[in-house]
Design an enzyme around this catalytic site. Structure first.
Site, PDB file in Angstrom:
ATOM      1  N   ILE A  75       0.594  -1.342  -0.078  1.00  0.00           N
ATOM      2  CA  ILE A  75       0.016   0.264   0.070  1.00  0.00           C
ATOM      3  C   ILE A  75       0.567   1.136   0.403  1.00  0.00           C
ATOM      4  CG2 ILE A  75      -1.708   0.995   1.342  1.00  0.00           C
ATOM      5  CD1 ILE A  75      -2.716  -1.268   0.039  1.00  0.00           C
TER       6      ILE A  75
ATOM      7  N   ARG B  67      28.353  13.383 -27.525  1.00  0.00           N
ATOM      8  CA  ARG B  67      29.505  12.927 -26.989  1.00  0.00           C
ATOM      9  C   ARG B  67      30.358  11.543 -27.971  1.00  0.00           C
ATOM     10  NH1 ARG B  67      32.814   9.455 -23.263  1.00  0.00           N
ATOM     11  NH2 ARG B  67      33.016   7.396 -23.695  1.00  0.00           N
TER      12      ARG B  67
ATOM     13  N   GLN C 241      24.248   4.974 -37.648  1.00  0.00           N
ATOM     14  CA  GLN C 241      23.280   4.531 -37.881  1.00  0.00           C
ATOM     15  C   GLN C 241      22.440   3.465 -36.836  1.00  0.00           C
ATOM     16  OE1 GLN C 241      21.732   1.906 -40.663  1.00  0.00           O
ATOM     17  NE2 GLN C 241      21.300   3.488 -41.660  1.00  0.00           N
TER      18      GLN C 241
ATOM     19  N   GLY D 169      25.833   3.907 -21.375  1.00  0.00           N
ATOM     20  CA  GLY D 169      27.106   2.821 -20.118  1.00  0.00           C
ATOM     21  C   GLY D 169      27.205   2.842 -19.449  1.00  0.00           C
TER      22      GLY D 169
ATOM     23  N   GLU E  19      -1.776  -1.439  -9.842  1.00  0.00           N
ATOM     24  CA  GLU E  19      -3.083  -1.084 -11.053  1.00  0.00           C
ATOM     25  C   GLU E  19      -3.261  -1.291 -11.339  1.00  0.00           C
ATOM     26  OE1 GLU E  19      -3.788   3.348 -10.761  1.00  0.00           O
ATOM     27  OE2 GLU E  19      -2.334   4.290  -9.500  1.00  0.00           O
TER      28      GLU E  19
END
Length: 404
Positions: free
Chosen positions: A174, A282, A293, A354, A378
């Site tokens: 709960i 990066r 790609q 990473g 839920e």
């Protein structure tokens, strides 16, 4: 307004919510203790008027609040959502005295609400509740319960003012337990009646015989177990109609399931934004990560799934607000798609970052812990698929089988 676009005012409001969450709510969240109710954070949510909006806004506004807060501060989002989940049954099904006593305090953040449905042996199968509401001595006649399909008999307190029932049993997992100030509790009032024999009660936390224990969970918000040892409740504590409490639970979940999806979309968008920033900056293999790609296609897939989930959440919320007949199906679809999507997007973002994403304190490390639970609470993802299938077959027109 359509289900697929927002008014300019909504867009501006969402931007304002993100700014508030980042500047005023996140510092309070960071000073809170994991696994404990953060009352200063609740008070600030109340001061900003966000908790009061839980009782004046529709499902779409609720989704926009949850998505916007989740993007910048998941703790604030969860604190707001749990107040709404625990208090919505009082707002929608409570008596005027119940509403007058509790809702203003929920709205200003001074009272903590909780939704107590799940039990150790009744999670996904919510109709299998075993928390027992036994009639107290002197309670009105009719203890054997109504006939199948009949209206429930009126149930009142005993003539001397003592309780009409005693609650005995357990609740588990709960949220906000055991620190909540009151609980919306679902208990078995008619044995053997399935969903038709459950009653919803508003139970203040200081009732004799009610105790709780915190549970150490992966998610940082408070979760606990509750024990009921002949806890007294009266007719004045009933929410809605005796033996029809399952409707109270389902009405609440139909509203909040799309907004769980909104919470998930907010987390997915935060992870996507982090991935875009990281892969764009990066250096790797003589260029930027985004130049690969394999990376750019992953980011595109993350964006595609996030937007698809967002649109389904908005569509489900709009269906709720307009009183559409297929709300249970749409709510289940929205929660299912959005929570599964968020899990995928956060996991992909971690992979693209990473090891740095696994360090304590990193945004993605936080989201990775947060994103797992919504696929369970839920109604687990498997339950949502069951609801969708049930609704599809329920509305299917009878046709003759081919070749019959």
């Amino acid at each position: 307004m359509t289900a697929f676009s927002l008014e300019p005012g909504h867009v501006t409001w969402c931007e304002e919510l993100r700014t508030l969450a980042d500047g005023r709510l996140r510092p309070l969240a960071e000073r809170g203790e994991p696994g404990r109710v953060n009352r200063p954070l609740l008070a600030e949510l109340g001061a900003l008027g966000l908790l009061a909006r839980l009782f004046t806004s529709g499902a779409l506004d609720l989704c926009l609040m949850r998505e916007s807060l989740a993007h910048s501060c998941t703790e604030a989002e969860t604190a707001l959502a749990l107040q709404g989940l625990g208090a919505h049954p009082v707002h929608a099904h409570g008596t005027e005295p119940q509403r007058a006593h509790w809702l203003p305090r929920v709205a200003d953040g001074s009272a903590v609400a909780a939704f107590a449905l799940t039990e150790p042996d009744a999670g996904s199968d919510a109709a299998a509740l075993s928390l027992r509401a036994a009639r107290d001595a002197g309670a009105r006649a009719g203890a054997e319960g109504p006939e199948a399909g009949a209206a429930p008999a009126p149930l009142t307190a005993a003539p001397d003012g003592t309780s009409a029932w005693r609650l005995t049993g357990e609740k588990c997992w709960i949220s906000n337990a055991p620190e909540a100030d009151f609980y919306t509790v679902f208990a078995r009032t008619t044995p053997g009646a399935g969903a038709r024999g459950v009653t919803a009660f508003l139970v203040p936390a200081d009732r004799p015989g009610l105790t709780g224990t915190p549970l150490d969970m992966l998610s940082p918000h408070p979760i606990g177990a509750l024990a009921f040892d002949a806890v007294p409740v009266t007719a004045a504590d009933v929410l809605g109609v005796p033996d029809r409490g399952f409707r109270v639970a389902m009405d609440t979940l139909n509203l909040f399931r799309p907004s769980v999806g909104a919470f998930a979309v907010g987390m997915a968008q935060a992870a996507l934004d982090a991935a875009l920033a990281h892969t764009g900056a990066r250096d790797a293999f003589g260029g930027k990560l985004r130049d690969l790609q394999a990376v750019s296609h992953q980011v595109a897939e993350m964006a595609l799934r996030t937007e698809a989930a967002r649109l389904m959440v908005y569509a489900a919320a709009t269906a709720y607000d307009t009183g559409a007949p297929d709300v249970p199906k749409r709510a289940a679809m929205a929660k299912l798609l959005a929570t599964e999507t968020a899990q995928y997007v956060v996991d992909r973002a971690v992979q693209l970052h990473g090891a740095r994403a696994l360090r304590r304190g990193h945004l993605l490390e936080h989201l990775y812990r947060e994103v797992r639970a919504p696929r369970v609470y839920e109604g687990a993802s498997e339950v949502q698929r069951g609801i969708i299938a049930k609704e599809l077959y329920r509305t299917q027109q009878p046709t003759e089988e081919a070749g019959a």
